[in-house]
Write an enzyme that holds these catalytic residues in place. Structure first.
Site, PDB file in Angstrom:
ATOM      1  N   ALA A 180       0.831  -1.208   0.000  1.00 33.02           N
ATOM      2  CA  ALA A 180       0.000   0.000   0.000  1.00 33.02           C
ATOM      3  C   ALA A 180       0.865   1.258   0.000  1.00 33.02           C
ATOM      4  O   ALA A 180       0.644   2.180  -0.793  1.00 33.02           O
ATOM      5  CB  ALA A 180      -0.931  -0.013   1.209  1.00 33.02           C
ATOM      6  N   TYR A 181       1.849   1.285   0.868  1.00 38.75           N
ATOM      7  CA  TYR A 181       2.683   2.479   1.036  1.00 38.75           C
ATOM      8  C   TYR A 181       3.555   2.741  -0.181  1.00 38.75           C
ATOM      9  O   TYR A 181       3.547   3.833  -0.763  1.00 38.75           O
ATOM     10  CB  TYR A 181       3.546   2.309   2.287  1.00 38.75           C
ATOM     11  CG  TYR A 181       4.549   3.418   2.519  1.00 38.75           C
ATOM     12  CD1 TYR A 181       4.136   4.736   2.698  1.00 38.75           C
ATOM     13  CD2 TYR A 181       5.911   3.141   2.574  1.00 38.75           C
ATOM     14  CE1 TYR A 181       5.048   5.750   2.922  1.00 38.75           C
ATOM     15  CE2 TYR A 181       6.842   4.152   2.804  1.00 38.75           C
ATOM     16  CZ  TYR A 181       6.400   5.458   2.971  1.00 38.75           C
ATOM     17  OH  TYR A 181       7.313   6.454   3.182  1.00 38.75           O
ATOM     18  N   ILE A 182       4.317   1.737  -0.603  1.00 40.88           N
ATOM     19  CA  ILE A 182       5.263   1.945  -1.699  1.00 40.88           C
ATOM     20  C   ILE A 182       4.527   2.195  -3.013  1.00 40.88           C
ATOM     21  O   ILE A 182       4.976   3.004  -3.837  1.00 40.88           O
ATOM     22  CB  ILE A 182       6.227   0.750  -1.812  1.00 40.88           C
ATOM     23  CG1 ILE A 182       7.147   0.715  -0.589  1.00 40.88           C
ATOM     24  CG2 ILE A 182       7.050   0.833  -3.087  1.00 40.88           C
ATOM     25  CD1 ILE A 182       8.098  -0.463  -0.558  1.00 40.88           C
ATOM     26  N   SER A 224       1.741   3.806  -3.417  1.00 39.24           N
ATOM     27  CA  SER A 224       1.289   5.197  -3.428  1.00 39.24           C
ATOM     28  C   SER A 224       2.452   6.152  -3.679  1.00 39.24           C
ATOM     29  O   SER A 224       2.315   7.141  -4.408  1.00 39.24           O
ATOM     30  CB  SER A 224       0.599   5.535  -2.105  1.00 39.24           C
ATOM     31  OG  SER A 224       1.502   5.473  -1.015  1.00 39.24           O
TER      32      SER A 224
END
Length: 290
Positions: free
Chosen positions: A179-181, A183
């Protein structure tokens, strides 16, 4: 002007060109908007910019903390304005842009620093689509909305620079950070394309891909408790340097090595990353346990 000076890198100019015997500061008087400025990297960046004579426009959700940072900058002789804003609220961001344009005539530089990180494996994310939606809202849609809102005034003045505070994960593709990378990678790619389209308008972009930074964001992850990490001040130094030098990317050596390995030996890279991920399981918080 000599051919040597014309070919001199911006970094050399910053260090050696002087005005009245003092080092010329390229950021003095520049209107610079910093998101996530109430703590961590954003706070350290805002304070550093205040010391360099920039007009610092601070943005974050927490109004009291934002006012504290603004007061600190002013107490040191700098210029700062606080603008509380929930960057995941589109209409609120639009109002922020309108206010900044009305009060300051736009900005010269933008630091997209606000963000959130989630470390959770895909196996624990089957019923957590909201993790992906939340990270995209603050890490991608918010900075893009700011760029689209502020860009017309940058184009009009024929100058502007945007610095995105990203992660070396966009090169490493580390497990448990889908999810983080994803985005941050979206913002990385958007900025590279925008930079090419707006090059003729004098608008440039820098993607600062940082390694681990010791902020509250990594607090819930037990695996990072004793891991080497930059301080917020050290990370801020890289952001400020990116504003001064305006390179395309600011990378780490480890991130660059991982990126090359992903290109030349992708399956080997998969195997190595899988083995590393096995050594560092999901944290209790990621698994829903205190």
């Amino acid at each position: 002007m000599s051919p040597l000076l014309l070919a001199t890198p911006r970094a050399w100019l910053r260090r050696h060109v002087t005005a009245r015997g003092h080092e010329l500061d390229l950021l003095a008087g520049k209107r610079i908007l910093v998101t996530g400025a109430s703590s961590g990297i954003g706070e350290a960046t805002a304070v550093a910019l205040g010391r360099k004579g920039a007009v610092v426009l601070l943005v974050a959700r927490r109004g009291e903390d934002l006012a504290r940072v603004a007061d600190e900058i002013r107490a040191a002789g700098g210029t700062a304005y606080a603008y509380p804003c929930d960057l995941t609220d589109g209409p609120e961001v639009d109002r922020l842009v309108a206010t900044v344009v009305a009060e300051h005539g736009g900005v010269d530089m933008l630091v997209n620093n606000a963000g959130r990180s989630i470390r959770r494996s895909i196996a624990l994310s089957y019923d957590r689509m909201h993790d992906f939606e939340r990270t995209m809202a603050i890490n991608y849609f918010a900075p893009v909305r700011l760029v689209l809102g502020l860009a017309p005034h940058m184009v009009e003045q024929r100058f502007g620079h945007v610095v995105n505070v990203l992660t070396w994960g966009v090169q490493v593709k580390a497990p448990k950070f889908a999810a983080y990378i994803a985005s941050k990678t979206a913002l990385d790619t958007f900025s590279r394309i925008a930079g090419r389209e707006m090059y003729g308008d004098g608008i440039t972009f820098t993607n600062v891909r940082l390694s681990l930074v010791r902020t509250d964001m990594i607090g819930p992850t037990d695996a990072y408790r004793n891991a080497p990490a930059l301080t917020p001040g050290q990370a801020a130094e890289r952001v400020v340097r990116a504003l001064e030098d305006r390179p395309v990317n600011v990378n780490t050596a480890a991130g660059t090595v991982a990126e090359v390995l992903n290109l030349v030996a992708p399956r080997l890279s998969d195997a190595l990353q899988h083995a590393i991920a096995k050594r560092f399981p999901d944290s209790p918080a990621a698994a829903g346990r205190r």
